[in-house]
Design a protein around this motif. Structure first.
Motif, mmCIF file in Angstrom:
data_model
loop_
_atom_site.group_PDB
_atom_site.id
_atom_site.type_symbol
_atom_site.label_atom_id
_atom_site.label_comp_id
_atom_site.label_asym_id
_atom_site.label_seq_id
_atom_site.Cartn_x
_atom_site.Cartn_y
_atom_site.Cartn_z
ATOM 1 N N GLY A 11 0.814 -1.214 0.000
ATOM 2 C CA GLY A 11 0.000 0.000 0.000
ATOM 3 C C GLY A 11 0.844 1.259 0.000
ATOM 4 N N ALA A 14 4.353 1.043 2.083
ATOM 5 C CA ALA A 14 5.315 0.152 1.426
ATOM 6 C C ALA A 14 5.811 0.780 0.120
ATOM 7 C CB ALA A 14 4.670 -1.211 1.146
ATOM 8 N N PRO A 36 -3.127 -9.504 -1.800
ATOM 9 C CA PRO A 36 -3.979 -10.600 -2.282
ATOM 10 C C PRO A 36 -4.558 -10.296 -3.663
ATOM 11 C CG PRO A 36 -4.830 -9.664 -0.206
ATOM 12 C CD PRO A 36 -3.674 -8.832 -0.614
ATOM 13 N N MET A 40 -3.850 -4.697 -7.950
ATOM 14 C CA MET A 40 -3.098 -3.649 -7.232
ATOM 15 C C MET A 40 -1.603 -3.735 -7.544
ATOM 16 S SD MET A 40 -3.971 -2.992 -3.353
ATOM 17 C CE MET A 40 -2.403 -2.150 -3.447
ATOM 18 N N VAL A 70 1.077 -4.210 6.425
ATOM 19 C CA VAL A 70 -0.391 -4.254 6.342
ATOM 20 C C VAL A 70 -0.962 -3.509 7.542
ATOM 21 C CG1 VAL A 70 -0.495 -6.417 5.036
ATOM 22 C CG2 VAL A 70 -0.542 -6.482 7.549
ATOM 23 N N PRO A 72 -2.604 -2.731 11.070
ATOM 24 C CA PRO A 72 -2.434 -3.469 12.335
ATOM 25 C C PRO A 72 -3.579 -4.457 12.619
ATOM 26 C CG PRO A 72 -2.016 -1.120 12.670
ATOM 27 C CD PRO A 72 -2.497 -1.278 11.252
ATOM 28 N N ALA A 97 3.878 -1.197 11.361
ATOM 29 C CA ALA A 97 2.513 -1.099 11.897
ATOM 30 C C ALA A 97 2.508 -0.389 13.239
ATOM 31 C CB ALA A 97 1.924 -2.498 12.042
ATOM 32 N N ALA A 98 1.616 0.558 13.377
ATOM 33 C CA ALA A 98 1.510 1.299 14.630
ATOM 34 C C ALA A 98 1.041 0.369 15.745
ATOM 35 C CB ALA A 98 0.524 2.444 14.440
HETATM 36 P P1 NAD Z 1 -2.605 0.733 2.872
HETATM 37 O O1 NAD Z 1 -4.043 0.381 3.092
HETATM 38 O O2 NAD Z 1 -2.253 1.737 1.841
HETATM 39 O O3 NAD Z 1 -1.774 -0.594 2.548
HETATM 40 C C1 NAD Z 1 -2.065 -1.854 3.093
HETATM 41 C C2 NAD Z 1 -1.867 -2.870 1.972
HETATM 42 O O4 NAD Z 1 -2.001 -4.171 2.524
HETATM 43 C C3 NAD Z 1 -2.883 -2.777 0.838
HETATM 44 O O5 NAD Z 1 -2.203 -2.539 -0.359
HETATM 45 C C4 NAD Z 1 -3.554 -4.155 0.797
HETATM 46 O O6 NAD Z 1 -3.741 -4.635 -0.519
HETATM 47 C C5 NAD Z 1 -2.535 -5.003 1.487
HETATM 48 N N1 NAD Z 1 -3.104 -6.211 2.085
HETATM 49 C C6 NAD Z 1 -4.335 -6.389 2.641
HETATM 50 N N2 NAD Z 1 -4.450 -7.653 3.073
HETATM 51 C C7 NAD Z 1 -3.279 -8.285 2.806
HETATM 52 C C8 NAD Z 1 -2.797 -9.610 2.996
HETATM 53 N N3 NAD Z 1 -3.535 -10.544 3.593
HETATM 54 N N4 NAD Z 1 -1.546 -9.888 2.581
HETATM 55 C C9 NAD Z 1 -0.768 -8.949 1.981
HETATM 56 N N5 NAD Z 1 -1.188 -7.691 1.774
HETATM 57 C C10 NAD Z 1 -2.413 -7.356 2.172
HETATM 58 O O7 NAD Z 1 -2.024 1.150 4.310
HETATM 59 P P2 NAD Z 1 -0.715 2.038 4.654
HETATM 60 O O8 NAD Z 1 -1.134 3.427 4.907
HETATM 61 O O9 NAD Z 1 0.356 1.731 3.695
HETATM 62 O O10 NAD Z 1 -0.359 1.418 6.089
HETATM 63 C C11 NAD Z 1 0.387 0.219 6.207
HETATM 64 C C12 NAD Z 1 1.003 0.150 7.577
HETATM 65 O O11 NAD Z 1 1.833 1.295 7.759
HETATM 66 C C13 NAD Z 1 -0.033 0.159 8.704
HETATM 67 O O12 NAD Z 1 0.298 -0.848 9.632
HETATM 68 C C14 NAD Z 1 0.114 1.525 9.327
HETATM 69 O O13 NAD Z 1 -0.079 1.474 10.739
HETATM 70 C C15 NAD Z 1 1.557 1.874 9.019
HETATM 71 N N6 NAD Z 1 1.780 3.324 8.977
HETATM 72 C C16 NAD Z 1 1.329 4.059 7.916
HETATM 73 C C17 NAD Z 1 1.537 5.429 7.902
HETATM 74 C C18 NAD Z 1 1.095 6.256 6.698
HETATM 75 O O14 NAD Z 1 1.490 7.419 6.662
HETATM 76 N N7 NAD Z 1 0.355 5.735 5.734
HETATM 77 C C19 NAD Z 1 2.193 6.057 8.957
HETATM 78 C C20 NAD Z 1 2.628 5.286 10.034
HETATM 79 C C21 NAD Z 1 2.420 3.910 10.021
#
Ligand code: NAD
Length: 268
Positions: A11, A14, A36, A40, A70, A72, A97-98
């Motif tokens: 996401g 990443a 999955p 995407m 992913v 949390p 993950a937070a």
């Molecule tokens: P996001 O929703 O953009 O990305 C999550 C990704 O996980 C999605 O692309 C989804 O397709 C994928 N996914 C869902 N189920 C899955 C599975 N079973 N196997 C593999 N992939 C799967 O979320 P994000 O904003 O990138 O956040 C991801 C992590 O980063 C979270 O844990 C969040 O706490 C942490 N985080 C994000 C930020 C931010 O600024 N976005 C800041 C601090 C921490």
């Protein structure tokens, strides 16, 4: 040889990290990202030239580093099926993950692993992030360097020695962008009340925040001195700063950040 890095979850966070790494010269074919949903992943293959996988365990079986990216809420259901693959290969685990403790992740993944927890913030998405990192005792020096390289692709990296200090990192940089957005909102509104067009007030406020931070990062002086440099005796800036001090802005910031850290602790 570059280490193979598997991003579980492809996401926003990443793609910001591997995008930054690739821009910095990390070979795209040493990066695997999973989701999955292949629809995407296709644009990521196209844009970055990385490898992709819809099966997390297959991606892990080939990785030296596994970045858990992913949400949390689904981390446990994502980690538990990876146990065999992870325990076979013992890669470095990096979690962005937070709120999930290193020991919890280690437990879900079958135990005894080198785990680095990272608290990034949203400006990472534009390459101007600030991340706090904690390494559990099983992490070696080479793995620490690799994690720092990974996260410095999206901004500043600072290590903390004790895991609970990540709650303090959350209060400073994790949640910090929102404090500045609030301040920008208030400055914009006050600028409008002083007669400026809204867009002008907004652009001036944002550029001023950016300029102040850029200057403070480059300066040999601390922020207190830089503030004094802007203030001339009896001048306009002094009047504004005195107003903030009289309204106890410092105590407000202290209270807000204590509340933030306490909530982060409760959620861990
Ligand atoms: P996001 O929703 O953009 O990305 C999550 C990704 O996980 C999605 O692309 C989804 O397709 C994928 N996914 C869902 N189920 C899955 C599975 N079973 N196997 C593999 N992939 C799967 O979320 P994000 O904003 O990138 O956040 C991801 C992590 O980063 C979270 O844990 C969040 O706490 C942490 N985080 C994000 C930020 C931010 O600024 N976005 C800041 C601090 C921490």
């Amino acid at each position: 040889m570059h280490k193979t890095i598997a991003f579980i979850g492809a996401g926003n966070m990443a793609s910001a990290i591997f995008g930054g790494m690739i821009d910095g010269g990390y070979p795209a074919d040493a990066i695997i990202a999973t989701s999955p949903d292949d629809t995407m992943l296709a644009p990521l293959r196209e844009r970055y030239g990385i490898r992709t996988q819809t099966d997390n365990a297959t991606a892990v079986s080939d990785a030296d580093v596994v970045v858990l990216a992913v949400k949390p809420q689904i981390m446990r259901q994502v980690c538990e099926p990876l146990r065999d693959a992870v325990q076979d290969r013992k890669p470095l685990i990096v979690s962005v993950a937070a709120g999930l403790e290193a020991a919890t992740l280690e437990g879900w993944l079958g135990g005894e692993l080198a785990v680095i927890r990272c608290m990034p913030n949203t400006p990472s998405l534009v390459g101007a992030g600030a991340s706090g990192l904690y390494a559990n005792p099983r992490v070696n020096a080479e793995q620490r360097d690799l994690a720092a390289e990974l996260l410095s692709a999206v901004g500043l990296v600072e290590w903390v020695d004790d895991e609970p200090l990540l709650n303090a990192v959350t209060a400073v940089s994790g949640s910090g962008p929102a404090y500045f957005f609030l301040f920008f909102e208030a400055m914009e509104e006050a600028g409008v009340n002083l007669g400026l067009p809204r867009e002008t007030a907004r652009r001036l406020a944002l550029q001023t925040g950016f300029g102040a931070a850029s200057m403070a990062l480059k300066s040999e002086h601390d922020p207190a001195q830089l503030k004094r440099n802007v203030m001339s005796p009896q001048g306009a800036t002094e009047r504004a700063i005195q107003h903030f001090e009289d309204a106890e802005l410092r105590q407000i910031v202290e209270g807000a950040m204590q509340a933030c850290a306490a909530r982060a602790q409760e959620m861990a």
